[in-house]
Motif scaffolding. Structure first.
Motif, PDB file in Angstrom:
ATOM      1  N   ALA A 212     -16.844 -28.715  23.403  1.00  0.00           N
ATOM      2  CA  ALA A 212     -15.898 -27.482  23.020  1.00  0.00           C
ATOM      3  C   ALA A 212     -16.488 -26.918  21.898  1.00  0.00           C
ATOM      4  O   ALA A 212     -16.466 -25.542  21.929  1.00  0.00           O
ATOM      5  CB  ALA A 212     -14.389 -28.226  22.805  1.00  0.00           C
ATOM      6  N   ASP A 213     -16.999 -27.315  20.897  1.00  0.00           N
ATOM      7  CA  ASP A 213     -17.482 -26.740  19.804  1.00  0.00           C
ATOM      8  C   ASP A 213     -18.527 -25.945  20.137  1.00  0.00           C
ATOM      9  O   ASP A 213     -18.683 -24.943  19.744  1.00  0.00           O
ATOM     10  CB  ASP A 213     -18.108 -27.852  18.575  1.00  0.00           C
ATOM     11  CG  ASP A 213     -16.802 -28.583  18.017  1.00  0.00           C
ATOM     12  OD1 ASP A 213     -15.869 -27.849  17.435  1.00  0.00           O
ATOM     13  OD2 ASP A 213     -16.884 -29.757  17.891  1.00  0.00           O
ATOM     14  N   TRP A 214     -19.509 -26.466  21.010  1.00  0.00           N
ATOM     15  CA  TRP A 214     -20.565 -25.434  21.682  1.00  0.00           C
ATOM     16  C   TRP A 214     -20.133 -24.281  22.131  1.00  0.00           C
ATOM     17  O   TRP A 214     -20.540 -23.110  21.793  1.00  0.00           O
ATOM     18  CB  TRP A 214     -21.548 -26.363  22.333  1.00  0.00           C
ATOM     19  CG  TRP A 214     -22.837 -25.468  22.834  1.00  0.00           C
ATOM     20  CD1 TRP A 214     -23.983 -25.596  22.274  1.00  0.00           C
ATOM     21  CD2 TRP A 214     -22.996 -24.805  23.909  1.00  0.00           C
ATOM     22  NE1 TRP A 214     -24.773 -24.586  22.867  1.00  0.00           N
ATOM     23  CE2 TRP A 214     -24.262 -24.136  24.174  1.00  0.00           C
ATOM     24  CE3 TRP A 214     -21.870 -24.444  25.158  1.00  0.00           C
ATOM     25  CZ2 TRP A 214     -24.666 -23.380  25.094  1.00  0.00           C
ATOM     26  CZ3 TRP A 214     -22.540 -23.612  26.121  1.00  0.00           C
ATOM     27  CH2 TRP A 214     -23.595 -23.049  26.165  1.00  0.00           C
ATOM     28  N   VAL A 215     -19.213 -24.514  23.021  1.00  0.00           N
ATOM     29  CA  VAL A 215     -18.528 -23.037  23.632  1.00  0.00           C
ATOM     30  C   VAL A 215     -18.016 -22.284  22.666  1.00  0.00           C
ATOM     31  O   VAL A 215     -18.261 -20.959  22.856  1.00  0.00           O
ATOM     32  CB  VAL A 215     -17.687 -23.439  24.829  1.00  0.00           C
ATOM     33  CG1 VAL A 215     -16.891 -22.373  25.456  1.00  0.00           C
ATOM     34  CG2 VAL A 215     -18.363 -24.200  26.008  1.00  0.00           C
ATOM     35  N   ALA A 216     -17.443 -22.791  21.648  1.00  0.00           N
ATOM     36  CA  ALA A 216     -16.532 -22.104  20.801  1.00  0.00           C
ATOM     37  C   ALA A 216     -17.543 -21.061  20.017  1.00  0.00           C
ATOM     38  O   ALA A 216     -17.505 -20.025  19.384  1.00  0.00           O
ATOM     39  CB  ALA A 216     -15.796 -22.930  19.585  1.00  0.00           C
ATOM     40  N   ASN A 217     -18.639 -21.931  19.389  1.00  0.00           N
ATOM     41  CA  ASN A 217     -19.835 -21.023  18.822  1.00  0.00           C
ATOM     42  C   ASN A 217     -20.556 -19.958  19.652  1.00  0.00           C
ATOM     43  O   ASN A 217     -21.147 -19.060  19.074  1.00  0.00           O
ATOM     44  CB  ASN A 217     -20.874 -22.035  18.462  1.00  0.00           C
ATOM     45  CG  ASN A 217     -20.454 -23.104  17.457  1.00  0.00           C
ATOM     46  OD1 ASN A 217     -19.529 -22.744  16.420  1.00  0.00           O
ATOM     47  ND2 ASN A 217     -21.154 -24.264  17.174  1.00  0.00           N
ATOM     48  N   LEU A 218     -20.362 -19.889  20.833  1.00  0.00           N
ATOM     49  CA  LEU A 218     -20.787 -18.586  21.454  1.00  0.00           C
ATOM     50  C   LEU A 218     -20.121 -17.427  21.145  1.00  0.00           C
ATOM     51  O   LEU A 218     -20.545 -16.271  21.189  1.00  0.00           O
ATOM     52  CB  LEU A 218     -20.462 -18.974  23.241  1.00  0.00           C
ATOM     53  CG  LEU A 218     -21.223 -19.969  23.884  1.00  0.00           C
ATOM     54  CD1 LEU A 218     -20.665 -20.008  25.279  1.00  0.00           C
ATOM     55  CD2 LEU A 218     -22.721 -19.795  23.866  1.00  0.00           C
ATOM     56  N   TYR A 219     -18.786 -17.589  20.519  1.00  0.00           N
ATOM     57  CA  TYR A 219     -18.008 -16.427  20.230  1.00  0.00           C
ATOM     58  C   TYR A 219     -18.144 -16.229  18.664  1.00  0.00           C
ATOM     59  O   TYR A 219     -17.276 -15.391  17.933  1.00  0.00           O
ATOM     60  CB  TYR A 219     -16.390 -16.675  20.502  1.00  0.00           C
ATOM     61  CG  TYR A 219     -16.415 -16.939  22.084  1.00  0.00           C
ATOM     62  CD1 TYR A 219     -16.311 -15.768  22.997  1.00  0.00           C
ATOM     63  CD2 TYR A 219     -16.329 -18.247  22.594  1.00  0.00           C
ATOM     64  CE1 TYR A 219     -16.069 -15.727  24.112  1.00  0.00           C
ATOM     65  CE2 TYR A 219     -16.130 -18.398  23.864  1.00  0.00           C
ATOM     66  CZ  TYR A 219     -15.984 -17.286  24.862  1.00  0.00           C
ATOM     67  OH  TYR A 219     -15.520 -17.432  26.050  1.00  0.00           O
ATOM     68  N   ALA A 220     -19.062 -16.999  18.074  1.00  0.00           N
ATOM     69  CA  ALA A 220     -19.060 -17.128  16.504  1.00  0.00           C
ATOM     70  C   ALA A 220     -18.798 -15.811  15.817  1.00  0.00           C
ATOM     71  O   ALA A 220     -18.162 -15.397  14.612  1.00  0.00           O
ATOM     72  CB  ALA A 220     -20.152 -17.870  16.058  1.00  0.00           C
ATOM     73  N   ASP A 221     -19.705 -14.841  16.303  1.00  0.00           N
ATOM     74  CA  ASP A 221     -20.003 -13.511  15.796  1.00  0.00           C
ATOM     75  C   ASP A 221     -18.723 -12.545  15.857  1.00  0.00           C
ATOM     76  O   ASP A 221     -18.517 -11.653  15.054  1.00  0.00           O
ATOM     77  CB  ASP A 221     -21.002 -12.757  16.540  1.00  0.00           C
ATOM     78  CG  ASP A 221     -22.310 -13.358  16.246  1.00  0.00           C
ATOM     79  OD1 ASP A 221     -22.427 -13.997  15.139  1.00  0.00           O
ATOM     80  OD2 ASP A 221     -23.480 -13.038  16.938  1.00  0.00           O
ATOM     81  N   LEU A 222     -17.537 -13.224  16.580  1.00  0.00           N
ATOM     82  CA  LEU A 222     -16.226 -12.271  16.734  1.00  0.00           C
ATOM     83  C   LEU A 222     -15.582 -12.646  15.476  1.00  0.00           C
ATOM     84  O   LEU A 222     -14.715 -11.860  15.223  1.00  0.00           O
ATOM     85  CB  LEU A 222     -15.535 -12.693  18.053  1.00  0.00           C
ATOM     86  CG  LEU A 222     -16.464 -12.300  19.287  1.00  0.00           C
ATOM     87  CD1 LEU A 222     -15.552 -12.741  20.547  1.00  0.00           C
ATOM     88  CD2 LEU A 222     -16.744 -10.762  19.422  1.00  0.00           C
TER      89      LEU A 222
END
Length: 435
Positions: free
Chosen positions: A176-186
């Motif tokens: 879940a952390d890996w997927v959340a990091n896909l959006y980190a720039d937002l």
């Protein structure tokens, strides 16, 4: 994080928005679909979905090389870091979500996915789907992640790129952390949790909004019976930060591609664990009652008899800013009017083509020609700019039923027409000042 290799399966409303937006964040995205002609159009930069900013994002993604489109997912996923499942989950038998499309995709790609590739459900799926997908793959080395979408039609791109929150859940540590990091720039807050909780968040949010809409429609009905005005009532409610102003506008009922199927699905989920969700069930029943009340208003405006009445409808889409007719309250009302023998002429700036039982025209003034009543069913701002004096000349009757409280009543009255909204005084003469 560094650019990820992403495959998005499905190029519908959610899939295309997800793919184009992730590509704009720098990820390498391949969107896969089974419709060859659709893939060809998208690969050429042609976007059929009516959504502000989406075509531009697709064009930029194609130019940068971050976005591509292919037919079929099996070959595309072989070197993917993550695969987003964005296929339809429509209402199935008995109201439960139909997961056949999800299961078919998983069965197609499970054996060729690289070890560690995350399978991510973006489509709205029932609680327990992540566990079901894990079982279908038969591969404990493939983490399954729930990452529900919260996209509103008409504002999907801005919702994706400027979200209130990112919700991600998995029972595999770190996934879940890996997927959340896909959006980190937002820079959006992330709710990282277990899979079942993430799956329930989407249903809990949408069903709350449905209940809020049903509530305000019921309050609007009370306003009519008590001689109050829904406009200052909701204004006073909306200033309360615990309530807020969104979803406080009465209308002909709620619909669209999400709320009807999600309320139905959550009711079935509740039944499966022997919980009688009476509050949500009442909201669904109130929505049906609101449609019936609107039909009664229209019938009253033509003397009580719908058969052979000439009725002009302004709006068919479930809301302004989209051409989506799925579970549209406007279309539902139109169908009932037709079933009662009314002669229905309809116009919507985003809808073309034929619809059963009614005449769909390409000009709002054609709706008024010979009409006994004109009914506003979708809140397109275009309708506020109509020449209502000319509309009055074209009409046979003089009644306007405004189910969105969109029009300025005085403009309609000055044109020699009557005006009736939802939860508002019929004359529309009272003015509420805000200081």
């Amino acid at each position: 994080m560094s650019a990820a290799r992403i495959v998005v399966v499905g190029t519908g409303y959610v899939g295309l928005t997800t793919g184009a937006c992730l590509a704009s964040l720098g990820h390498r995205v391949t969107c896969a679909d089974v419709d060859e002609s659709k893939v060809a159009r998208l690969a050429a930069g042609r976007v059929d979905i009516m959504e502000p900013g989406l075509a531009e994002l697709v064009a930029r993604g194609l130019t940068s090389g971050n976005l591509s489109f292919v037919v079929g997912a099996r070959e595309a996923v072989r070197d993917a870091d993550g695969v987003f499942l964005c296929v339809p989950t429509p209402m199935g038998a008995g109201g439960a979500a139909d997961l056949r499309a999800v299961e078919q995709v998983v069965a197609e790609i499970a054996d060729v996915l690289p070890s560690g590739c995350a399978l991510i459900t973006k489509s709205t799926v029932p609680v327990g789907t992540a566990r079901r997908i894990q079982e279908l793959t038969g591969r404990p080395d493939l983490p399954v992640v729930s990452n529900p979408e919260f996209l509103r039609e008409g504002t999907a791109v801005s919702d994706f790129l400027g979200p209130d929150r990112i919700v991600v859940g998995s029972d595999t540590p770190g996934a879940a952390d890996w997927v959340a990091n896909l959006y980190a720039d937002l820079g959006a807050p992330a709710v990282v949790t277990d899979a079942a909780s993430a799956e329930l968040v989407k249903y809990a949010a949408n069903c709350f909004l449905a209940m809020k809409l049903s509530y305000v429609n019921a309050i609007a009905e009370l306003c009519e019976r008590l001689g109050a005005d829904i406009e200052p009532v909701t204004l006073g409610m909306g200033y309360d930060r615990r309530i807020g102003r969104s979803f406080l506008r009465p209308g002909p009922g709620w619909g669209g591609s999400c709320l009807p199927k999600d309320t139905s699905a959550l009711l079935r989920i509740a039944e499966s664990v022997r919980f009688d969700f009476e509050l949500l069930d009442a909201a669904v029943e109130e929505n049906i009652a609101q449609r019936d009340r609107v039909i009664a208003k229209i019938a009253g405006a033509v003397g009580g008899r719908l058969a052979a009445a000439r009725i002009g409808l302004l709006g068919l889409a479930f809301k302004a800013g989209t051409n989506d007719l799925r579970d549209s309250p406007a279309l539902s009302i139109a169908s009932v009017l037709c079933a009662h023998g009314a002669e229905v002429t309809a116009y919507d700036p985003a809808v073309q083509g034929e619809l059963p039982g009614m005449l769909v025209v390409d000009n709002a003034y054609q709706v008024a020609k010979g009409a006994d009543v004109v009914v506003v069913l979708t809140e397109w701002s275009d309708f506020t700019r109509l020449d209502w004096a000319y509309m009055a000349e074209l009409m046979h009757g003089d009644a306007v039923v405004d189910t969105r409280n969109l029009l300025e009543p005085r403009v309609v009255l000055d044109a020699g027409l009557s005006w009736q909204g939802i939860g508002r005084p019929r004359a529309g003469a009272r003015v509420t000042s805000v200081s």
